[in-house]
Design an enzyme around this catalytic site. Structure first.
Site, PDB file in Angstrom:
ATOM      1  N   ARG A  10       0.875  -1.068   0.267  1.00  0.00           N
ATOM      2  CA  ARG A  10      -0.125   0.437   0.379  1.00  0.00           C
ATOM      3  C   ARG A  10       0.963   1.405  -0.277  1.00  0.00           C
ATOM      4  NH1 ARG A  10      -2.880   2.458   4.973  1.00  0.00           N
ATOM      5  NH2 ARG A  10      -4.269   4.011   3.634  1.00  0.00           N
ATOM      6  N   HIS A  11       0.439   2.293  -0.611  1.00  0.00           N
ATOM      7  CA  HIS A  11       1.107   3.458  -1.235  1.00  0.00           C
ATOM      8  C   HIS A  11       1.926   4.126   0.379  1.00  0.00           C
ATOM      9  CE1 HIS A  11      -2.761   5.822  -0.013  1.00  0.00           C
ATOM     10  NE2 HIS A  11      -3.094   4.804  -0.423  1.00  0.00           N
ATOM     11  N   GLY A  12       2.546   5.230   0.595  1.00  0.00           N
ATOM     12  CA  GLY A  12       3.516   5.476   1.864  1.00  0.00           C
ATOM     13  C   GLY A  12       2.130   6.718   2.134  1.00  0.00           C
ATOM     14  N   ASP A  15      -1.474  13.289   3.462  1.00  0.00           N
ATOM     15  CA  ASP A  15      -2.664  14.171   4.791  1.00  0.00           C
ATOM     16  C   ASP A  15      -4.557  13.277   4.649  1.00  0.00           C
ATOM     17  OD1 ASP A  15      -0.064  15.806   5.109  1.00  0.00           O
ATOM     18  OD2 ASP A  15      -0.458  17.299   3.573  1.00  0.00           O
ATOM     19  N   TRP A  16      -4.408  13.196   3.460  1.00  0.00           N
ATOM     20  CA  TRP A  16      -5.674  12.623   3.509  1.00  0.00           C
ATOM     21  C   TRP A  16      -5.673  11.280   4.616  1.00  0.00           C
ATOM     22  CZ3 TRP A  16      -9.927  13.494  -1.002  1.00  0.00           C
ATOM     23  CH2 TRP A  16      -9.580  14.991  -1.163  1.00  0.00           C
ATOM     24  N   ASN A  17      -4.580  10.378   4.567  1.00  0.00           N
ATOM     25  CA  ASN A  17      -4.890   9.621   5.253  1.00  0.00           C
ATOM     26  C   ASN A  17      -5.338   9.410   6.654  1.00  0.00           C
ATOM     27  OD1 ASN A  17      -2.161   7.565   3.654  1.00  0.00           O
ATOM     28  ND2 ASN A  17      -4.725   7.136   3.228  1.00  0.00           N
ATOM     29  N   GLU A  86      -7.264   2.359  -6.636  1.00  0.00           N
ATOM     30  CA  GLU A  86      -8.281   2.406  -5.599  1.00  0.00           C
ATOM     31  C   GLU A  86      -9.902   2.185  -6.084  1.00  0.00           C
ATOM     32  OE1 GLU A  86      -9.030   1.363  -3.050  1.00  0.00           O
ATOM     33  OE2 GLU A  86      -8.005   1.941  -1.680  1.00  0.00           O
ATOM     34  N   HIS A  88     -13.858   3.376  -6.886  1.00  0.00           N
ATOM     35  CA  HIS A  88     -13.780   4.521  -6.703  1.00  0.00           C
ATOM     36  C   HIS A  88     -15.251   4.436  -5.617  1.00  0.00           C
ATOM     37  CE1 HIS A  88     -16.220   8.293  -8.133  1.00  0.00           C
ATOM     38  NE2 HIS A  88     -15.355   7.735  -9.711  1.00  0.00           N
ATOM     39  N   TYR A  89     -15.239   5.566  -5.116  1.00  0.00           N
ATOM     40  CA  TYR A  89     -15.931   6.070  -3.543  1.00  0.00           C
ATOM     41  C   TYR A  89     -17.475   6.216  -3.781  1.00  0.00           C
ATOM     42  CZ  TYR A  89     -12.555   2.488   0.120  1.00  0.00           C
ATOM     43  OH  TYR A  89     -12.281   2.053   0.148  1.00  0.00           O
TER      44      TYR A  89
END
Length: 211
Positions: A10-12, A15-17, A86, A88-89
């Site tokens: 999984r990517h690093g 800020d949204w994480n 990812e 699409h939410y």
């Protein structure tokens, strides 16, 4: 068929994480900590002297930034793919769950109930998302039969792979971690997926779990 071995990443951190905000297809870059994690990740892979035949990456920027450090250290070109993006939410993208609960309670409720056929108002259903991911993963497994490859993608993508490999359905709550920039090892042979080791964070200082 020979066994294909995958190291899934999984990517690093972004800020949204940190804000617990759903990113989906929105193209959010790594923050400074995420860039540091990408370097730690690349150093760990180089230090362990692991041999990889290819580096396959989501086309979203946060995954490409993470993979770029690996590419430079291991000398592997980035091969980017829209199929590794990812989920699409839909109406949830750009929102925290608290915001969704307040402003779009119907969408939030069906998401929390894990309705596998609900597309989140213009996004992807869990069923459709899993089909997209596992179709492409099988293509990679067959293309790299007998080889070991790296895949840098997203938390939702890794969740679909883990659920498939473990035989866990889509409707239950997730009971396994998906940290930023951890190492997750799986293998594919004769149509079967198997988890070898999951969520290896020994190369990291600290890492956030997937939402």
């Amino acid at each position: 068929m020979h066994t294909t071995r995958f190291c899934l990443i999984r990517h690093g951190e972004t800020d949204w994480n940190r804000e617990r905000r759903l990113q989906g297809h929105l193209d959010i870059p790594l923050n400074s900590h995420g860039l540091q994690q990408a370097e730690q990740l690349a150093n760990a892979l180089a230090r362990r002297q692991l041999q990889f035949a290819a580096l396959h990456v989501s086309e979203l920027n946060r995954a490409r930034q993470t993979a770029s450090a690996i590419s430079q250290r291991l000398g592997l070109p980035l091969q980017t793919h829209p199929a590794l993006k990812e989920r699409h939410y839909g109406a949830l993208q750009g929102r925290t769950f608290d915001e969704a609960r307040q402003h779009i309670p119907h969408v939030y409720r069906l998401h929390q109930e894990r309705d596998v056929h609900f597309d989140l108002q213009g996004g992807e259903s869990l069923h459709g998302f899993q089909q997209r991911i596992m179709h492409f993963m099988q293509q990679l497994a067959e293309r790299h039969s007998g080889q070991q490859i790296l895949v840098v993608s997203h938390g939702g993508v890794l969740e679909m792979v883990h659920r498939t490999a473990s035989g866990q359905g889509l409707s239950g709550a997730r009971d396994f971690p998906i940290p930023n920039a951890a190492l997750n090892w799986i293998r594919y042979r004769d149509g079967e997926w198997e988890i070898e080791k999951w969520a290896d964070e020994t190369h990291l200082d600290n890492s956030l779990d997937e939402l």
